[in-house]
Design an enzyme around this catalytic site. Structure first.
Site, PDB file in Angstrom:
ATOM      1  N   GLU A 155      58.664  29.885  24.314  1.00 29.27           N
ATOM      2  CA  GLU A 155      59.596  29.037  23.544  1.00 29.27           C
ATOM      3  C   GLU A 155      60.274  29.825  22.418  1.00 29.27           C
ATOM      4  O   GLU A 155      60.374  29.371  21.277  1.00 29.27           O
ATOM      5  CB  GLU A 155      58.890  27.792  23.026  1.00 29.27           C
TER       6      GLU A 155
ATOM      7  N   GLN B 150      34.328  39.262  -1.458  1.00 32.25           N
ATOM      8  CA  GLN B 150      35.722  38.934  -1.765  1.00 32.25           C
ATOM      9  C   GLN B 150      36.690  39.255  -0.622  1.00 32.25           C
ATOM     10  O   GLN B 150      37.670  38.538  -0.416  1.00 32.25           O
ATOM     11  CB  GLN B 150      36.163  39.659  -3.040  1.00 32.25           C
TER      12      GLN B 150
HETATM   13  C1  LIG Z   1      51.377  30.972  28.966  1.00 32.60           C
HETATM   14  C2  LIG Z   1      52.868  30.865  29.132  1.00 32.60           C
HETATM   15  C3  LIG Z   1      53.426  29.646  29.463  1.00 32.60           C
HETATM   16  C4  LIG Z   1      54.813  29.531  29.659  1.00 32.60           C
HETATM   17  N1  LIG Z   1      55.335  28.315  30.042  1.00 32.60           N
HETATM   18  C5  LIG Z   1      56.675  28.233  30.335  1.00 32.60           C
HETATM   19  C6  LIG Z   1      57.226  26.997  30.842  1.00 32.60           C
HETATM   20  O1  LIG Z   1      56.524  25.974  30.993  1.00 32.60           O
HETATM   21  N2  LIG Z   1      58.544  26.983  31.187  1.00 32.60           N
HETATM   22  C7  LIG Z   1      59.345  28.078  31.057  1.00 32.60           C
HETATM   23  O2  LIG Z   1      60.522  27.983  31.391  1.00 32.60           O
HETATM   24  N3  LIG Z   1      58.846  29.246  30.560  1.00 32.60           N
HETATM   25  C8  LIG Z   1      57.548  29.358  30.207  1.00 32.60           C
HETATM   26  N4  LIG Z   1      57.014  30.546  29.729  1.00 32.60           N
HETATM   27  C9  LIG Z   1      57.886  31.715  29.662  1.00 32.60           C
HETATM   28  C10 LIG Z   1      58.314  32.088  28.244  1.00 32.60           C
HETATM   29  O3  LIG Z   1      59.146  31.109  27.689  1.00 32.60           O
HETATM   30  C11 LIG Z   1      58.976  33.475  28.296  1.00 32.60           C
HETATM   31  O4  LIG Z   1      57.937  34.387  28.581  1.00 32.60           O
HETATM   32  C12 LIG Z   1      59.687  33.831  27.008  1.00 32.60           C
HETATM   33  O5  LIG Z   1      60.892  33.123  26.894  1.00 32.60           O
HETATM   34  C13 LIG Z   1      60.006  35.342  26.896  1.00 32.60           C
HETATM   35  O6  LIG Z   1      60.646  35.789  28.027  1.00 32.60           O
HETATM   36  P1  LIG Z   1      60.097  37.114  28.799  1.00 32.60           P
HETATM   37  O7  LIG Z   1      58.632  36.958  28.968  1.00 32.60           O
HETATM   38  O8  LIG Z   1      60.940  37.304  29.990  1.00 32.60           O
HETATM   39  O9  LIG Z   1      60.337  38.297  27.770  1.00 32.60           O
HETATM   40  P2  LIG Z   1      61.701  39.117  27.536  1.00 32.60           P
HETATM   41  O10 LIG Z   1      62.798  38.185  27.234  1.00 32.60           O
HETATM   42  O11 LIG Z   1      61.876  40.058  28.665  1.00 32.60           O
HETATM   43  O12 LIG Z   1      61.331  39.939  26.225  1.00 32.60           O
HETATM   44  C14 LIG Z   1      60.524  41.122  26.260  1.00 32.60           C
HETATM   45  C15 LIG Z   1      60.434  41.656  24.821  1.00 32.60           C
HETATM   46  O13 LIG Z   1      61.739  42.018  24.349  1.00 32.60           O
HETATM   47  C16 LIG Z   1      62.032  41.321  23.150  1.00 32.60           C
HETATM   48  N5  LIG Z   1      63.460  40.967  23.126  1.00 32.60           N
HETATM   49  C17 LIG Z   1      64.179  40.358  24.096  1.00 32.60           C
HETATM   50  N6  LIG Z   1      65.459  40.207  23.712  1.00 32.60           N
HETATM   51  C18 LIG Z   1      65.534  40.696  22.457  1.00 32.60           C
HETATM   52  C19 LIG Z   1      66.571  40.801  21.488  1.00 32.60           C
HETATM   53  N7  LIG Z   1      67.810  40.330  21.717  1.00 32.60           N
HETATM   54  N8  LIG Z   1      66.290  41.401  20.304  1.00 32.60           N
HETATM   55  C20 LIG Z   1      65.036  41.846  20.026  1.00 32.60           C
HETATM   56  N9  LIG Z   1      64.020  41.766  20.887  1.00 32.60           N
HETATM   57  C21 LIG Z   1      64.264  41.192  22.085  1.00 32.60           C
HETATM   58  C22 LIG Z   1      61.164  40.069  23.197  1.00 32.60           C
HETATM   59  O14 LIG Z   1      60.968  39.525  21.899  1.00 32.60           O
HETATM   60  C23 LIG Z   1      59.895  40.626  23.819  1.00 32.60           C
HETATM   61  O15 LIG Z   1      59.132  41.256  22.839  1.00 32.60           O
HETATM   62  C24 LIG Z   1      55.639  30.672  29.482  1.00 32.60           C
HETATM   63  C25 LIG Z   1      55.078  31.893  29.103  1.00 32.60           C
HETATM   64  C26 LIG Z   1      53.703  31.997  28.914  1.00 32.60           C
HETATM   65  C27 LIG Z   1      53.138  33.314  28.492  1.00 32.60           C
END
Ligand SMILES: Cc1cc2nc3c(=O)[nH]c(=O)nc-3n(C[C@H](O)[C@H](O)[C@H](O)COP(=O)(O)OP(=O)(O)OC[C@H]3O[C@@H](n4cnc5c(N)ncnc54)[C@H](O)[C@@H]3O)c2cc1C
Length: 403
Positions: free
Chosen positions: A363, A279
């Site tokens: 995204e 289950q």
């Molecule tokens: C495989 C892959 C492909 C990608 N492809 C693309 C692409 O083609 N084009 C593109 O432009 N980008 C792309 N990205 C980037 C992606 O969109 C970003 O990684 C994403 O927007 C998050 O940004 P960051 O990694 O800088 O994290 P951060 O914004 O630095 O966030 C770090 C952490 O803090 C948290 N956080 C941030 N702000 C807040 C808030 N206000 N309140 C609560 N929590 C918060 C986040 O949720 C996360 O847990 C890709 C990423 C990956 C992993």
């Protein structure tokens, strides 16, 4: 509401499924472990008319509805997240944004070859210092006569080494914050553009992801998408379409986790019976099924709103958040069901678990979507009409446009 797929959509699903079963599934384990992205798969997607499935025929696409794009993404991610991600950025983030915001000339020059799949599009928003906080970006575009001069760097860009055209977001006026960001169509061949893949990724290893650099890149003023200062709105509207494809893909990952788990449940015996008879194992299977069906409803509802030409930021965000979380949990449970065997690449479920993580981050992270949903409910966020909307479906036929 009509919950039935049309005959055309059923045919599309079976075409993509056959393609994935024959041309991706047998090889993906090897491509993933060797980190190989196969441009030949993009060519095959183009031959099958899948690179512009919901782009009007007058711009080189297949002219199907927006939910048909969801079908393509669902079926592709059943095979692997890498090629669904490729379609997400090419069609969801780039081509649909050109369809929504482009001038007629931009659509002819960039959208049409992209919809045919002879050129590949990508999306450059994220920077080393700007992910969730888009306004923290530092790439600049300075007007110089008939050109804008772009300088800066983007990171984590899917298809960085593969794409021909990039939608790039840069400040034309930093003092205006969000209202000072503009969107540009940048070609790989423009002098000063370069790219470099990121190595050592947790998942989507069969995909191409990396950095793109702009060193005094001269972009003709005709390549400004929308008006100066509209870049932030354009980026957010692009995400409405990209997130939709990510959510649909997540349904495919749940399907794949479920298929592998059901098979293993019938094969593996413990305590004298198939593990599917226990289950607590059934609970994991039931949760996967529930996640799949709930996610699908959210995805196809968002697609229906797109077909009707209505704004769907709220519904798409909910679909993306929930479907990606369900997919992450389904892949985790799939590994659990496989026991130690799930922990090795003898079975595909460890790849599913690794692949399921990026969609919870890109995204809009899980946290950003959680905040958005709370803000809608609390009345702190409201969507206003945009200057440009995606065309509703069925598309109007314009006899003046070349086919
Ligand atoms: C495989 C892959 C492909 C990608 N492809 C693309 C692409 O083609 N084009 C593109 O432009 N980008 C792309 N990205 C980037 C992606 O969109 C970003 O990684 C994403 O927007 C998050 O940004 P960051 O990694 O800088 O994290 P951060 O914004 O630095 O966030 C770090 C952490 O803090 C948290 N956080 C941030 N702000 C807040 C808030 N206000 N309140 C609560 N929590 C918060 C986040 O949720 C996360 O847990 C890709 C990423 C990956 C992993």
């Amino acid at each position: 509401m009509n919950f039935d797929f049309s005959e055309e959509q059923k045919m599309l699903r079976s075409t993509v499924r056959n393609f994935v079963d024959k041309e991706i599934m047998p090889y993906i384990g090897e491509w993933d472990s060797e980190g190989l992205f196969q441009p030949s798969i993009m060519k095959r997607l183009a031959e099958l008319g899948l690179m512009g499935v919901c782009i009007p025929e007058s711009y080189g696409g297949s002219g199907m509805d927006y939910n048909s794009l969801a079908i393509v993404c669902e079926e592709l991610e059943r095979g692997d997240t890498a090629y669904r991600t490729a379609v997400s950025v090419h069609t969801g983030l780039n081509s649909l944004t050109l369809l929504q915001w482009g001038t007629e000339e931009q659509k002819q020059k960039y959208l049409t070859p992209q919809a045919k799949g002879t050129k590949i599009g990508a999306f450059g928003l994220t920077e080393p210092g700007a992910g969730s906080d888009v306004a923290a970006l530092s790439t600049t575009a300075v007007k110089d006569g008939d050109y804008y001069i772009l300088n800066g760097q983007k990171t984590w860009i899917s298809l960085c080494d593969v794409a021909d055209h990039f939608l790039v977001f840069a400040y034309t006026d930093k003092s205006k914050k969000h209202h000072g960001i503009s969107a540009f169509i940048v070609e790989r061949t423009m002098p000063g553009f370069s790219s470099k893949a990121i190595k050592g990724k947790l998942g989507i290893r069969a995909g191409n992801t990396g950095e793109i650099f702009f060193d005094q890149v001269k972009v003709p003023k005709e390549n400004l998408l929308g008006k100066e200062g509209e870049g932030f709105k354009i980026a957010m509207s692009a995400l409405d379409n990209g997130r939709f494809t990510v959510a649909a893909g997540a349904c495919g990952l749940i399907m794949a986790s479920l298929e592998a788990s059901v098979k293993y449940c019938h094969e593996r015996k413990t305590f004298g019976k198939e593990i599917g008879k226990h289950q607590l194992v059934q609970q994991m299977i039931a949760n996967m099924e529930a996640g799949l069906q709930m996610s699908r409803f959210l995805v196809y509802r968002a697609g229906e709103l797109k077909n009707q030409g209505k704004r769907n930021t709220r519904e798409t965000s909910l679909a993306k958040w929930q479907a990606c979380d369900f997919a992450n949990k389904a892949a985790d449970d799939a590994v659990q069901i496989h026991g130690a065997y799930g922990y090795s690449n003898e079975y595909p479920v460890e790849r599913y678990l690794r692949n399921s993580k990026a969609p919870v981050i890109y995204e809009g992270t899980r946290e950003i979507h959680t905040i958005m949903q709370a803000e809608y409910v609390l009345g702190y966020r409201e969507d206003k009409p945009l200057n440009e909307m995606l065309p509703s479906w069925p598309f109007k036929v314009d006899s003046n446009l070349p086919v």
